[in-house]
Design a protein around this motif. Structure first.
Motif, mmCIF file in Angstrom:
data_model
loop_
_atom_site.group_PDB
_atom_site.id
_atom_site.type_symbol
_atom_site.label_atom_id
_atom_site.label_comp_id
_atom_site.label_asym_id
_atom_site.label_seq_id
_atom_site.Cartn_x
_atom_site.Cartn_y
_atom_site.Cartn_z
ATOM 1 N N UNK A 34 -63.044 -51.379 -117.505
ATOM 2 C CA UNK A 34 -63.453 -52.435 -116.619
ATOM 3 C C UNK A 34 -64.401 -51.940 -115.551
ATOM 4 N N UNK A 35 -65.543 -52.583 -115.386
ATOM 5 C CA UNK A 35 -66.375 -52.122 -114.540
ATOM 6 C C UNK A 35 -66.387 -52.762 -113.036
ATOM 7 N N UNK A 36 -65.497 -53.681 -113.054
ATOM 8 C CA UNK A 36 -65.379 -54.369 -111.580
ATOM 9 C C UNK A 36 -63.796 -54.058 -111.011
ATOM 10 N N UNK A 37 -63.608 -52.933 -110.332
ATOM 11 C CA UNK A 37 -62.462 -52.657 -109.739
ATOM 12 C C UNK A 37 -62.229 -52.371 -108.482
ATOM 13 N N UNK A 38 -61.302 -52.939 -107.727
ATOM 14 C CA UNK A 38 -61.138 -52.761 -106.411
ATOM 15 C C UNK A 38 -59.643 -52.253 -106.082
ATOM 16 N N UNK A 39 -59.279 -51.584 -105.058
ATOM 17 C CA UNK A 39 -57.817 -51.361 -104.622
ATOM 18 C C UNK A 39 -57.683 -52.401 -103.295
ATOM 19 N N UNK A 40 -56.261 -52.997 -103.498
ATOM 20 C CA UNK A 40 -55.889 -53.785 -102.512
ATOM 21 C C UNK A 40 -55.146 -52.697 -101.260
ATOM 22 N N UNK A 41 -55.873 -52.234 -100.393
ATOM 23 C CA UNK A 41 -55.504 -51.367 -99.358
ATOM 24 C C UNK A 41 -54.653 -51.835 -98.508
ATOM 25 N N UNK A 42 -53.763 -51.327 -97.924
ATOM 26 C CA UNK A 42 -52.687 -51.559 -96.642
ATOM 27 C C UNK A 42 -53.649 -51.633 -95.518
ATOM 28 N N UNK A 43 -53.308 -52.776 -94.822
ATOM 29 C CA UNK A 43 -53.936 -53.290 -93.488
ATOM 30 C C UNK A 43 -53.678 -52.177 -92.676
ATOM 31 N N UNK A 44 -54.325 -51.663 -91.629
ATOM 32 C CA UNK A 44 -54.409 -50.901 -90.615
ATOM 33 C C UNK A 44 -53.274 -51.198 -89.745
ATOM 34 N N UNK A 45 -53.039 -52.258 -89.351
ATOM 35 C CA UNK A 45 -52.178 -52.761 -88.418
ATOM 36 C C UNK A 45 -50.567 -52.525 -88.796
ATOM 37 N N UNK A 46 -50.409 -52.467 -90.265
ATOM 38 C CA UNK A 46 -49.079 -52.059 -90.735
ATOM 39 C C UNK A 46 -48.733 -50.745 -90.741
ATOM 40 N N UNK A 47 -49.733 -49.759 -90.362
ATOM 41 C CA UNK A 47 -49.307 -48.431 -90.279
ATOM 42 C C UNK A 47 -48.731 -48.054 -88.973
ATOM 43 N N UNK A 48 -47.451 -47.545 -89.092
ATOM 44 C CA UNK A 48 -46.729 -47.279 -87.854
ATOM 45 C C UNK A 48 -46.395 -45.719 -87.451
ATOM 46 N N UNK A 49 -46.879 -44.975 -88.499
ATOM 47 C CA UNK A 49 -46.658 -43.482 -88.170
ATOM 48 C C UNK A 49 -47.690 -42.741 -89.043
ATOM 49 N N UNK A 50 -48.037 -41.636 -88.554
ATOM 50 C CA UNK A 50 -49.081 -40.694 -89.045
ATOM 51 C C UNK A 50 -48.724 -40.333 -90.648
ATOM 52 N N UNK A 51 -47.478 -40.377 -90.743
ATOM 53 C CA UNK A 51 -46.925 -39.732 -92.411
ATOM 54 C C UNK A 51 -47.651 -40.941 -93.330
ATOM 55 N N UNK A 52 -48.361 -42.033 -92.955
ATOM 56 C CA UNK A 52 -48.765 -42.939 -93.904
ATOM 57 C C UNK A 52 -49.778 -42.068 -94.875
ATOM 58 N N UNK A 53 -50.476 -41.057 -94.129
ATOM 59 C CA UNK A 53 -51.663 -40.326 -94.720
ATOM 60 C C UNK A 53 -51.377 -39.510 -95.820
ATOM 61 N N UNK A 54 -50.003 -39.509 -95.899
ATOM 62 C CA UNK A 54 -49.609 -38.616 -97.309
ATOM 63 C C UNK A 54 -49.338 -39.397 -98.546
ATOM 64 N N UNK A 55 -50.024 -40.756 -98.382
ATOM 65 C CA UNK A 55 -50.052 -41.759 -99.687
ATOM 66 C C UNK A 55 -51.488 -42.194 -99.551
ATOM 67 N N UNK A 56 -51.856 -42.580 -100.895
ATOM 68 C CA UNK A 56 -52.953 -43.432 -100.961
ATOM 69 C C UNK A 56 -52.976 -44.825 -100.289
ATOM 70 N N UNK A 57 -54.070 -45.181 -99.526
ATOM 71 C CA UNK A 57 -53.848 -46.575 -98.758
ATOM 72 C C UNK A 57 -53.449 -47.924 -99.444
ATOM 73 N N UNK A 58 -53.494 -47.796 -100.965
ATOM 74 C CA UNK A 58 -53.027 -49.080 -101.774
ATOM 75 C C UNK A 58 -51.549 -48.728 -102.190
ATOM 76 N N UNK A 59 -50.898 -47.461 -102.137
ATOM 77 C CA UNK A 59 -49.572 -47.285 -102.662
ATOM 78 C C UNK A 59 -48.445 -48.077 -102.261
ATOM 79 N N UNK A 60 -48.515 -48.477 -101.147
ATOM 80 C CA UNK A 60 -47.324 -49.245 -100.316
ATOM 81 C C UNK A 60 -47.652 -50.797 -100.296
#
Length: 282
Positions: A248-274
């Motif tokens: 598939x040549x056209x791929x994008x990731x649906x990343x989590x919006x920054x306003x949903x991040x409530x702790x620095x521990x989110x950095x342990x996961x890819x932005x699209x994981x949750x």
């Protein structure tokens, strides 16, 4: 036994055991996700994700293990939204829906409906759609005995509203794929029409690509024209992603919006994981 794979907490510990916060739970065959939305400021207080195999354990034992490990479920909530992410569902046009017809469709497509609870969601799209689904009575009884003040919905209902949203940029062919523990859910839209929403079991890196290709082939749609949107339990530089990228040549990731991040521990996961879990919260 259920294993906690994600545990992110904000100021949930400062709240009383009984409160007006909202609890959102998604239940799949191999995962449970719990999210707390704080009532005071409409922000998020915590998220937990558990993995297990419901084919090897009873739902009672699974929830007992989750409750013993959860810092979310040891509190009381007066508003609990449960999303069932189960494959035993059918999509029915609203103008052709009746409980009897839905029961017949479920029986035809997913087999015996005895010892199950039948539920229906009207999806807010145009034209209207109904998602009819069945839940094993043992699972329904377990959820009802472990949680209070419950309203239920199927994950497919949210997913359909998302891919058919008027605010979504137009894609000639959209293949939205959400990865979970041992499963993936695929939604296919072509020329602004929903063609399919289905959950598949995956046991290896070849399975995801096979199901994605098979879905497109059912409708004779080419891979080079499909916009693929990925989220959930998939990472780059893995066999699954490498195989998908080659086709598939056209791929994008649906990343989590920054306003949903409530702790620095989110950095342990890819932005699209949750993303698939937070998308359920409205």
């Amino acid at each position: 036994m259920a294993k906690k794979v994600v545990g992110l907490y904000g100021d949930i510990a400062s709240q009383s055991p009984f409160n007006s916060d909202q609890l959102f739970i998604e239940v799949g065959l191999h995962h449970v996700a719990c999210i707390v939305k704080m009532s005071a400021n409409s922000t998020f207080g915590a998220i937990e994700v558990f993995h297990f195999n419901s084919y090897e354990e009873s739902w009672y034992d699974i929830f007992q293990a989750i409750r013993s490990k959860s810092r979310i479920l040891d509190r009381g909530y007066i508003d609990t939204r449960v999303f069932y992410n189960l494959p035993e569902a059918v999509i029915v046009p609203f103008n052709k829906f009746s409980p009897e017809a839905a029961e017949g469709y479920l029986q035809l497509m997913h087999g015996d409906i005895s010892n199950h609870v039948l539920k229906y969601d009207e999806v807010k799209v145009t034209p209207s759609i109904v998602v009819a689904y069945k839940i094993r009575r043992a699972l329904s009884d377990t959820v009802n005995s472990n949680l209070m003040m419950i309203t239920t919905r199927h994950t497919f209902s949210y997913l359909i509203e998302d891919v058919l949203s008027p605010s979504r940029p137009y894609n000639h062919t959209l293949l939205k794929v959400q990865f979970y523990n041992k499963e993936l859910t695929i939604a296919l839209v072509h020329n602004e029409k929903l063609l399919l929403v289905q959950t598949f079991e995956q046991n290896g890196p070849d399975d995801a690509l096979y199901f994605m290709l098979n879905v497109l082939q059912q409708y004779q749609l080419p891979t080079d024209e499909a916009t693929v949107e990925l989220s959930g339990n998939i990472e780059v530089k893995t066999p699954i992603y490498d195989k998908i990228k080659k086709v598939f040549p056209k791929i994008s990731f649906e990343n989590l919006h920054e306003e949903l991040v409530f702790t620095a521990d989110f950095e342990d996961y890819p932005k699209h994981y949750l993303t698939p879990y937070f998308n359920l919260v409205k």
